[in-house]
Design a protein around this motif. Structure first.
Motif, short mmCIF file in Angstrom:
data_model
loop_
_atom_site.label_atom_id
_atom_site.label_comp_id
_atom_site.label_asym_id
_atom_site.label_seq_id
_atom_site.Cartn_x
_atom_site.Cartn_y
_atom_site.Cartn_z
N GLY A 13 0.73 -1.69 0.08
CA GLY A 13 -0.11 -0.11 0.08
C GLY A 13 0.74 1.08 -0.05
O GLY A 13 0.43 1.86 -0.93
N LYS A 14 1.85 1.12 0.44
CA LYS A 14 2.41 2.56 0.83
C LYS A 14 3.36 2.63 -0.05
O LYS A 14 3.65 3.81 -0.70
CB LYS A 14 3.25 2.11 2.29
N ALA A 15 3.74 1.54 -1.13
CA ALA A 15 4.79 1.64 -2.23
C ALA A 15 3.67 2.21 -3.51
O ALA A 15 3.76 2.51 -4.22
CB ALA A 15 5.10 0.48 -2.79
N ALA A 16 2.28 1.90 -3.61
CA ALA A 16 1.30 2.10 -4.19
C ALA A 16 1.33 3.81 -4.22
O ALA A 16 0.97 4.57 -5.25
CB ALA A 16 0.15 0.81 -4.13
N ARG A 21 2.11 9.61 -5.73
CA ARG A 21 2.07 10.39 -5.55
C ARG A 21 3.51 11.58 -6.81
O ARG A 21 3.96 12.36 -6.97
CB ARG A 21 2.85 10.90 -4.03
N ASP A 22 3.91 10.79 -7.07
CA ASP A 22 5.38 10.61 -8.21
C ASP A 22 5.08 10.84 -9.31
O ASP A 22 5.65 11.06 -10.28
CB ASP A 22 6.41 9.85 -8.38
N ARG A 23 3.69 10.67 -9.78
CA ARG A 23 3.46 11.08 -11.64
C ARG A 23 2.91 11.99 -11.13
O ARG A 23 2.32 13.15 -10.80
CB ARG A 23 1.87 10.04 -11.38
N PRO A 24 3.17 12.89 -12.78
CA PRO A 24 2.61 13.90 -12.71
C PRO A 24 1.40 13.83 -13.16
O PRO A 24 0.52 15.27 -12.70
CB PRO A 24 2.40 14.42 -14.15
N ARG A 28 -4.56 15.26 -9.56
CA ARG A 28 -6.01 14.83 -9.53
C ARG A 28 -6.38 13.39 -8.59
O ARG A 28 -6.87 13.34 -8.89
CB ARG A 28 -6.27 14.56 -11.09
N ILE A 29 -5.69 13.02 -7.63
CA ILE A 29 -5.94 11.60 -6.99
C ILE A 29 -6.89 12.52 -5.82
O ILE A 29 -6.62 13.33 -5.11
CB ILE A 29 -4.47 11.12 -6.35
N ALA A 30 -8.16 12.07 -5.41
CA ALA A 30 -8.76 11.77 -5.08
C ALA A 30 -9.07 11.49 -3.67
O ALA A 30 -9.72 12.46 -2.45
CB ALA A 30 -10.73 12.57 -5.25
N GLY A 31 -8.33 10.27 -3.38
CA GLY A 31 -8.00 9.66 -2.69
C GLY A 31 -7.92 8.40 -2.99
O GLY A 31 -7.18 8.11 -4.19
N TYR A 32 -7.48 7.40 -1.49
CA TYR A 32 -6.94 6.05 -2.17
C TYR A 32 -7.82 4.93 -1.65
O TYR A 32 -8.71 5.40 -0.21
CB TYR A 32 -5.41 5.67 -1.01
N TRP A 33 -8.38 3.93 -2.27
CA TRP A 33 -9.33 2.76 -2.06
C TRP A 33 -7.98 1.89 -1.19
O TRP A 33 -7.44 1.34 -1.52
CB TRP A 33 -9.64 2.57 -2.35
N PHE A 34 -8.54 1.54 0.06
CA PHE A 34 -7.43 0.52 0.36
C PHE A 34 -8.87 -0.91 0.40
O PHE A 34 -9.76 -0.82 1.04
CB PHE A 34 -6.99 0.01 1.09
N GLY A 35 -8.99 -1.75 -0.04
CA GLY A 35 -10.18 -3.27 -0.27
C GLY A 35 -9.34 -3.77 -0.55
O GLY A 35 -7.98 -4.25 -1.74
#
Length: 137
Positions: A13-16, A21-24, A28-35
Motif C-alpha cells: 500500500g505504501k509503495a502504491a 504521488r510521484d506521477r504528474p 488529481r488524486i481524490a483519495g486512496y481505497w484500501f480493499g
C-alpha cells in the motif's frame, strides 16, 4: 494470524501511494481505497479455507483462547470437554464442510459449536487489526 503478511500488505500500500504521488497526475488524486482481494470479504472464504490450520494460526488460536478463558478449567467448562488444555487444542474444523446430511442437520450456532464461534471472533479481531495496520501505514 501472520503479522508478516499484514506487514507486506502495508508495504504494498505504501509503495502504491508513493508511486501515485510521484506521477504528474498526482494532483488529481481524490483519495486512496484500501480493499483486499475480496473487497472486504475474506478471500479464504471463497476457496473454502476459512479455517486456517497452519502453525502460525494454531499458535495464535491457543494464545487467544488463553486471553479469553484465562484458565484451562474455564475453557473446559465453556466447551463441555474436561480433557481440553491450551497447549493442545486445535483450530476447529468447519462443520459445514462434512457430508451434506450432517451439515444440513447441524445447528451451526449451537453451544456444540462454541469453538467455531470463538474462532470467528478471533478472525474478526485479526482482520480488524490487520486492516488498521495497513491503513495507518
Amino acid at each position: 494470524a501472520s503479522s508478516a503478511w499484514w506487514q507486506k500488505a502495508a508495504d504494498v500500500g505504501k509503495a502504491a501511494i508513493r508511486f501515485c504521488r510521484d506521477r504528474p497526475w498526482s494532483d488529481r488524486i481524490a483519495g486512496y481505497w484500501f480493499g483486499l482481494e475480496g473487497e472486504g470479504t475474506m478471500p479464504h472464504l471463497f476457496a473454502g479455507r476459512l479455517f486456517d490450520h497452519s502453525p502460525v494460526m494454531t499458535r495464535r488460536w491457543r494464545d487467544w483462547l488463553k486471553e479469553r478463558y484465562h484458565t484451562p478449567d474455564a475453557l473446559r467448562e465453556a466447551y463441555g470437554d474436561g480433557t481440553l488444555n491450551f497447549a493442545e487444542i486445535n483450530v476447529p474444523k468447519d462443520p459445514l464442510r462434512g457430508p451434506a446430511p450432517d451439515a444440513a442437520a447441524s445447528l451451526y450456532w449451537s453451544p456444540a459449536h462454541r469453538a467455531v464461534r470463538d474462532y470467528l471472533d478471533l478472525l474478526e479481531l485479526l482482520f480488524h487489526q490487520g486492516v488498521r495496520h495497513s491503513v495507518q501505514a
